[in-house]
Design a protein around this motif. Structure first.
Motif, PDB file in Angstrom:
ATOM      1  N   LEU A   1      17.113   7.533  -3.977  1.00 23.19           N
ATOM      2  CA  LEU A   1      17.443   7.023  -2.645  1.00 23.19           C
ATOM      3  C   LEU A   1      16.388   7.472  -1.632  1.00 23.19           C
ATOM      4  N   ALA A   2      15.985   8.741  -1.708  1.00 25.29           N
ATOM      5  CA  ALA A   2      14.954   9.269  -0.809  1.00 25.29           C
ATOM      6  C   ALA A   2      13.632   8.534  -1.014  1.00 25.29           C
ATOM      7  N   ASP A   3      13.295   8.242  -2.278  1.00 28.09           N
ATOM      8  CA  ASP A   3      12.064   7.500  -2.579  1.00 28.09           C
ATOM      9  C   ASP A   3      12.099   6.109  -1.956  1.00 28.09           C
ATOM     10  N   LYS A   4      13.224   5.429  -2.140  1.00 33.46           N
ATOM     11  CA  LYS A   4      13.359   4.076  -1.595  1.00 33.46           C
ATOM     12  C   LYS A   4      13.299   4.098  -0.068  1.00 33.46           C
ATOM     13  N   LEU A   5      13.926   5.094   0.533  1.00 33.78           N
ATOM     14  CA  LEU A   5      13.914   5.224   1.985  1.00 33.78           C
ATOM     15  C   LEU A   5      12.488   5.406   2.500  1.00 33.78           C
ATOM     16  N   LEU A   6      11.729   6.257   1.846  1.00 32.60           N
ATOM     17  CA  LEU A   6      10.344   6.505   2.250  1.00 32.60           C
ATOM     18  C   LEU A   6       9.486   5.247   2.094  1.00 32.60           C
ATOM     19  N   VAL A   7       9.494   4.660   0.913  1.00 27.21           N
ATOM     20  CA  VAL A   7       8.642   3.498   0.635  1.00 27.21           C
ATOM     21  C   VAL A   7       9.057   2.296   1.481  1.00 27.21           C
ATOM     22  N   CYS A   8      10.352   2.022   1.547  1.00 30.36           N
ATOM     23  CA  CYS A   8      10.809   0.862   2.321  1.00 30.36           C
ATOM     24  C   CYS A   8      10.522   1.032   3.807  1.00 30.36           C
ATOM     25  N   SER A   9      10.678   2.242   4.328  1.00 29.79           N
ATOM     26  CA  SER A   9      10.348   2.494   5.735  1.00 29.79           C
ATOM     27  C   SER A   9       8.868   2.237   5.999  1.00 29.79           C
ATOM     28  N   ALA A  10       8.023   2.714   5.087  1.00 29.72           N
ATOM     29  CA  ALA A  10       6.579   2.502   5.242  1.00 29.72           C
ATOM     30  C   ALA A  10       6.245   1.019   5.192  1.00 29.72           C
ATOM     31  N   LEU A  11       6.839   0.294   4.257  1.00 27.97           N
ATOM     32  CA  LEU A  11       6.558  -1.139   4.129  1.00 27.97           C
ATOM     33  C   LEU A  11       6.999  -1.902   5.377  1.00 27.97           C
ATOM     34  N   ILE A  12       8.166  -1.562   5.898  1.00 28.51           N
ATOM     35  CA  ILE A  12       8.663  -2.238   7.098  1.00 28.51           C
ATOM     36  C   ILE A  12       7.764  -1.920   8.290  1.00 28.51           C
ATOM     37  N   CYS A  13       7.292  -0.679   8.389  1.00 31.56           N
ATOM     38  CA  CYS A  13       6.338  -0.324   9.454  1.00 31.56           C
ATOM     39  C   CYS A  13       5.071  -1.168   9.342  1.00 31.56           C
ATOM     40  N   LEU A  14       4.595  -1.361   8.123  1.00 34.74           N
ATOM     41  CA  LEU A  14       3.369  -2.145   7.916  1.00 34.74           C
ATOM     42  C   LEU A  14       3.571  -3.615   8.295  1.00 34.74           C
ATOM     43  N   VAL A  15       4.776  -4.144   8.093  1.00 35.33           N
ATOM     44  CA  VAL A  15       5.077  -5.515   8.548  1.00 35.33           C
ATOM     45  C   VAL A  15       5.070  -5.540  10.076  1.00 35.33           C
ATOM     46  N   GLU A  16       5.727  -4.559  10.688  1.00 30.14           N
ATOM     47  CA  GLU A  16       5.786  -4.483  12.157  1.00 30.14           C
ATOM     48  C   GLU A  16       4.386  -4.412  12.766  1.00 30.14           C
ATOM     49  N   LEU A  17       3.475  -3.724  12.071  1.00 33.77           N
ATOM     50  CA  LEU A  17       2.095  -3.588  12.554  1.00 33.77           C
ATOM     51  C   LEU A  17       1.210  -4.767  12.135  1.00 33.77           C
ATOM     52  N   ASP A  18       1.830  -5.767  11.527  1.00 32.37           N
ATOM     53  CA  ASP A  18       1.124  -6.970  11.069  1.00 32.37           C
ATOM     54  C   ASP A  18       0.017  -6.638  10.059  1.00 32.37           C
ATOM     55  N   ARG A  19       0.284  -5.649   9.224  1.00 34.16           N
ATOM     56  CA  ARG A  19      -0.679  -5.239   8.193  1.00 34.16           C
ATOM     57  C   ARG A  19      -0.290  -5.753   6.819  1.00 34.16           C
ATOM     58  N   LEU A  20       0.992  -6.178   6.659  1.00 33.43           N
ATOM     59  CA  LEU A  20       1.493  -6.600   5.353  1.00 33.43           C
ATOM     60  C   LEU A  20       2.438  -7.773   5.541  1.00 33.43           C
ATOM     61  N   ALA A  21       2.320  -8.755   4.669  1.00 38.34           N
ATOM     62  CA  ALA A  21       3.179  -9.941   4.748  1.00 38.34           C
ATOM     63  C   ALA A  21       4.626  -9.584   4.420  1.00 38.34           C
ATOM     64  N   ALA A  22       5.539 -10.150   5.185  1.00 43.64           N
ATOM     65  CA  ALA A  22       6.966  -9.862   4.999  1.00 43.64           C
ATOM     66  C   ALA A  22       7.443 -10.243   3.601  1.00 43.64           C
ATOM     67  N   TRP A  23       6.931 -11.356   3.035  1.00 37.00           N
ATOM     68  CA  TRP A  23       7.411 -11.786   1.722  1.00 37.00           C
ATOM     69  C   TRP A  23       7.123 -10.731   0.644  1.00 37.00           C
ATOM     70  N   ILE A  24       6.038 -10.004   0.797  1.00 41.72           N
ATOM     71  CA  ILE A  24       5.710  -8.943  -0.162  1.00 41.72           C
ATOM     72  C   ILE A  24       6.751  -7.830  -0.075  1.00 41.72           C
ATOM     73  N   VAL A  25       7.106  -7.478   1.144  1.00 47.97           N
ATOM     74  CA  VAL A  25       8.112  -6.434   1.358  1.00 47.97           C
ATOM     75  C   VAL A  25       9.465  -6.897   0.829  1.00 47.97           C
ATOM     76  N   ILE A  26       9.793  -8.161   1.014  1.00 48.66           N
ATOM     77  CA  ILE A  26      11.058  -8.700   0.506  1.00 48.66           C
ATOM     78  C   ILE A  26      11.092  -8.627  -1.025  1.00 48.66           C
ATOM     79  N   VAL A  27       9.994  -8.963  -1.688  1.00 47.03           N
ATOM     80  CA  VAL A  27       9.930  -8.867  -3.154  1.00 47.03           C
ATOM     81  C   VAL A  27      10.147  -7.417  -3.590  1.00 47.03           C
ATOM     82  N   ILE A  28       9.451  -6.492  -2.945  1.00 48.77           N
ATOM     83  CA  ILE A  28       9.542  -5.074  -3.331  1.00 48.77           C
ATOM     84  C   ILE A  28      10.942  -4.516  -3.064  1.00 48.77           C
ATOM     85  N   ILE A  29      11.474  -4.767  -1.874  1.00 54.11           N
ATOM     86  CA  ILE A  29      12.807  -4.256  -1.546  1.00 54.11           C
ATOM     87  C   ILE A  29      13.871  -4.971  -2.379  1.00 54.11           C
TER      88      ILE A  29
END
Length: 180
Positions: A70-98
């Motif tokens: 759970l801690a791992d998922k929280l860390l990675v998912c938080s980072a991925l969502i931050c990267l979407v917010e910063l327009d550094r990563l496409a949302a669809w990639i984060v959706i696939v991973i999450i």
């Protein structure tokens, strides 16, 4: 009393809001991303260290089995969502991973309900390492050659996410037949 691996897991979870704060708040200026990077790297290392200590010293607990992933998922998912917010990563990639993480978590819950423990596979470990390297590279955002390396790790992380999901579902397909 909590053992050291479990304390590391809790520490990783406590680091997540500070990581997000430095990634997104902007009050630390350009130093913010480097502070966030340091927090992410330390948190990622606690992931390796808590598992290593738990296995080496036979400190595996039910708390650790549940909270560490759970801690791992929280860390990675938080980072991925931050990267979407910063327009550094496409949302669809984060959706696939999450999405993969939700599916695997669901499978694990069904299996646990039936008394079956599903161990992590090498594909899952490769996926995690590739995601963490991708996140580190994207936080650094150094440009030039590193932009190419970032893209390689983005596609590698996506591929390993899908491969590890398919491998996991295939190896554990009997979990679905446990439901009536």
């Amino acid at each position: 009393m909590m053992n050291t691996p479990n304390k590391l897991t809790v520490a990783r979870m406590i680091m997540v809001p500070f990581f997000v704060l430095f990634m997104l708040a902007g009050f630390a200026g350009t130093a913010g991303k480097w502070i966030a990077l340091a927090i992410f790297v330390v948190a990622s290392l606690t992931d390796y260290l808590d598992g290593h200590l738990a296995r080496k010293y036979n400190l595996v607990t039910d708390f650790g089995k549940f909270m560490d992933p759970l801690a791992d998922k929280l860390l990675v998912c938080s980072a991925l969502i931050c990267l979407v917010e910063l327009d550094r990563l496409a949302a669809w990639i984060v959706i696939v991973i999450i999405g993969r993480e939700f599916i695997i978590s669901g499978f694990r819950l069904v299996a646990a309900d039936n008394g079956v423990v599903i161990a992590a596979s090498y594909w899952g470990k490769f996926k995690t390492v590739s995601q963490m390297i991708m996140i580190i590279l994207m936080i650094m955002n150094l440009g030039g050659f590193f932009s190419v390396l970032e893209q390689i790790f983005v596609w590698l992380a996506v591929a390993l996410t899908v491969i590890s999901l398919v491998d996991y579902l295939y190896k554990n397909r009997n979990v679905l037949s446990m439901q009536g």
